[in-house]
Design a protein around this motif. Structure first.
Motif, PDB file in Angstrom:
ATOM      1  N   THR A  88       0.828  -1.205   0.000  1.00 49.33           N
ATOM      2  CA  THR A  88       0.000   0.000   0.000  1.00 49.33           C
ATOM      3  C   THR A  88       0.863   1.255   0.000  1.00 49.33           C
ATOM      4  OG1 THR A  88      -1.736  -1.176   1.207  1.00 49.33           O
ATOM      5  CG2 THR A  88      -1.821   1.221   1.240  1.00 49.33           C
ATOM      6  N   ALA A  89       1.946   1.253   0.783  1.00 53.49           N
ATOM      7  CA  ALA A  89       2.834   2.415   0.850  1.00 53.49           C
ATOM      8  C   ALA A  89       3.555   2.644  -0.473  1.00 53.49           C
ATOM      9  CB  ALA A  89       3.834   2.243   1.987  1.00 53.49           C
ATOM     10  N   GLU A  90       3.883   1.581  -1.172  1.00 56.97           N
ATOM     11  CA  GLU A  90       4.529   1.733  -2.479  1.00 56.97           C
ATOM     12  C   GLU A  90       3.575   2.354  -3.488  1.00 56.97           C
ATOM     13  OE1 GLU A  90       5.971  -2.108  -3.619  1.00 56.97           O
ATOM     14  OE2 GLU A  90       7.531  -2.113  -2.081  1.00 56.97           O
ATOM     15  N   ALA A  91       2.310   1.974  -3.413  1.00 55.85           N
ATOM     16  CA  ALA A  91       1.323   2.527  -4.336  1.00 55.85           C
ATOM     17  C   ALA A  91       1.062   4.004  -4.036  1.00 55.85           C
ATOM     18  CB  ALA A  91       0.024   1.732  -4.255  1.00 55.85           C
ATOM     19  N   ASP A  92       0.925   4.353  -2.749  1.00 54.42           N
ATOM     20  CA  ASP A  92       0.678   5.744  -2.358  1.00 54.42           C
ATOM     21  C   ASP A  92       1.158   5.944  -0.924  1.00 54.42           C
ATOM     22  OD1 ASP A  92      -0.170   8.337  -1.989  1.00 54.42           O
ATOM     23  OD2 ASP A  92      -2.306   7.867  -2.016  1.00 54.42           O
TER      24      ASP A  92
END
Length: 142
Positions: free
Chosen positions: A93-97
């Protein structure tokens, strides 16, 4: 005994001066009130207020919900998740946003240590915006 036309007894003299003692007492009390109130005003909570003008955001920021039940079970957006799989989901999730908010819902009987572990996992995975979800008190309760 002589009679004077303007014989005035000392007891009947009118007071020509204003008694300043009550006035000074009131001023000192007001001074103390202001001295106590001014530091309390400066201890306000610092909040980041929104700025006026500009375009309104087109959508609300993305968020995910992590729930911790009283028995320690974890849920990612209402789906059960294993504790060791939580870190992978947070990283993905952190990589996506990286600005995704994590809404943490914990049962009131969950030990603080367990909540701290979830927060630590979220931070290690790259999500730093964490919000705690609570239920409002009933209107009659204090």
């Amino acid at each position: 005994m002589s009679m004077h036309a303007f014989d005035v007894d000392d007891d009947d003299d009118l007071m020509n001066e204003i008694n300043m003692t009550p006035f000074i007492d009131v001023m000192l009390v007001l001074l103390i009130v202001f001295l106590v109130a001014v530091p309390a005003i400066h201890r306000a909570i610092a909040i980041d207020l929104p700025q006026a003008g500009g375009n309104a955001p087109a959508q609300r920021p993305a968020h995910v919900s992590v729930s911790v039940r009283a028995d320690g079970a974890l849920f990612w957006n209402n789906e059960p998740v294993a504790p060791d799989a939580l870190l992978q989901r947070v990283r993905k999730t952190a990589e996506a946003d990286p600005q995704t908010e994590l809404h943490l819902e914990a049962d009131r009987k969950v030990p603080y240590e367990r909540v701290a572990e979830v927060m630590s996992t979220a931070q290690a995975g790259g999500l730093t915006r964490i919000g705690f979800v609570t239920a409002p008190k009933p209107s009659g309760a204090r």
